[in-house]
Design an enzyme around this catalytic site. Structure first.
Site, PDB file in Angstrom:
ATOM      1  N   CYS A  85      36.772  40.090  44.126  1.00  0.00           N
ATOM      2  CA  CYS A  85      37.749  39.454  43.243  1.00  0.00           C
ATOM      3  C   CYS A  85      37.064  38.576  42.203  1.00  0.00           C
ATOM      4  CB  CYS A  85      38.747  38.629  44.065  1.00  0.00           C
ATOM      5  SG  CYS A  85      37.993  37.303  45.037  1.00  0.00           S
ATOM      6  N   GLU A  99      39.405  42.676  39.327  1.00  0.00           N
ATOM      7  CA  GLU A  99      39.112  43.072  40.698  1.00  0.00           C
ATOM      8  C   GLU A  99      38.297  44.343  40.617  1.00  0.00           C
ATOM      9  OE1 GLU A  99      40.585  41.933  44.829  1.00  0.00           O
ATOM     10  OE2 GLU A  99      41.063  41.111  42.861  1.00  0.00           O
TER      11      GLU A  99
END
Length: 361
Positions: free
Chosen positions: A319, A353
């Site tokens: 992330c 992401e």
């Protein structure tokens, strides 16, 4: 993300810019071109949190720009949020007129699923009394949603304290319990694409998988079908309980789940010290071929990153591309990037992401 940055007509160009940025970050490691998985343009976010803001006698849903808690952005709807959240917002707002529900209510949180389940958390600067309980029970019935009330030292649940989600991955349906207050992927459609990509990148294996940071078993369930057995770790007790329920509910019986953080498991595998939570688990019985990691934004600490070096394959969901790059830099002398992907969990923001498959050179 605020309403001002919601621009569906710019989505394609924004996604292309993210692909370029990720390619540039991974270029020093001779990475292939990223596979790109786009998001729906609107109604993609399954959870949302709002403060309440008073203007005269009226109260509104409000959000704030980062770092500015004084100038509220008032909302009537929220187009990036799920249709279920948008349907619930005005009905819940109308219920604030009841003092039993509206008095000293300062924050509202919505948690929904692609399966159309919903849970609403109401946060108060006052104790929750019998009048609140009765009103909240009526409201839950009217809205067809669970409600959790929170005040200092008190938590009251009407219905369930979790929602139920379903994902179709590689021809199978997986059902998940997602607890209130625990981490879940906010973009359900992109999460499903992440699960599918991870399964494809792993392939069908005859050896074992080590999973770090497994959460509620989001990736564990489908990945377990691709290997002989899985050893999965997670430190959050809430997430561990949800993962155990999800494994049982989906009939997945080749996973051993241990409540250890990644650093502790590293110590256990390196035989630095024993852990009572590993009693009865023979670590030497595993034939690990792949390690799967989905770490927090800080990435893997150096010792855990060094641990992953011993595996033939490292499947990494990130992330934070900056810490991903730092971790890959530590591993590049023994591993190369075979596949990489961009998952657009957060459209109209700078957030990216990503996923990489690293294999031993």
């Amino acid at each position: 993300m605020t309403q001002a940055t919601f621009a569906p007509h710019h989505y394609t160009a924004q996604l292309a810019e993210k692909k370029v940025r990720l390619s540039e970050l991974l270029a020093p490691f001779s990475a292939p071109e990223p596979e790109v998985f786009e998001s729906p343009r609107e109604h993609y976010r399954l959870r949302a949190e709002f403060r309440l803001w008073r203007e005269g006698e009226a109260r509104h849903y409000a959000m704030f720009e980062p770092g500015d808690k004084r100038k509220a952005i008032l909302l009537q709807d929220f187009p990036i949020a799920s249709r279920r959240i948008n349907e619930l917002m005005p009905r819940l707002q109308a219920a604030w007129a009841d003092p039993a529900l509206g008095f000293k209510l300062f924050q509202v949180e919505f948690l929904t699923t692609l399966a159309d389940d919903a849970l609403i958390t109401l946060c108060y600067h006052r104790p929750l009394d019998d009048a609140w309980q009765a009103a909240a029970e009526r409201l839950a019935s009217e809205l067809g949603a669970s409600i959790v009330g929170r005040s200092k030292g008190k938590r009251s649940v009407i219905g369930r304290d979790y929602v139920e989600e379903e994902f179709q991955v590689a021809g199978r349906t997986y059902r998940y319990r997602q607890p209130e207050g625990a981490f879940t992927q906010p973009n359900g459609e992109v999460c499903r694409k992440m699960l599918t990509w991870a399964c494809d990148a792993l392939g069908q294996r005859s050896d074992d998988l080590l999973e770090l940071y497994c959460g509620n078993g989001n990736f564990t369930l489908p990945l377990a079908t691709r290997v002989r057995k899985v050893l999965a770790t997670e430190i959050s007790k809430t997430s561990v309980n949800a993962a155990q329920a999800n494994l049982a509910g989906n009939g997945v019986d080749n996973v051993t789940l241990v409540r250890l953080c990644a650093e502790e498991l590293t110590q256990a595998l390196n035989e630095v010290r024993p852990f009572r939570r590993l009693a009865g688990i023979d670590l030497k019985s595993y034939e690990f071929g792949t390690v799967f990691v989905d770490p927090p934004r800080a990435g893997m600490d150096p010792d855990t990153c060094e641990l992953t070096r011993r595996f033939e394959r490292i499947l990494y969901i990130s992330c934070n591309p900056q810490t991903l790059v730092q971790n890959i830099a530590q591993l590049q002398d023994t591993h190369r990037i075979e596949r990489c992907a961009l998952f657009d969990q957060f459209p109209y923001t700078q957030h990216m992401e990503s996923g990489v498959l690293l294999v031993r050179r």
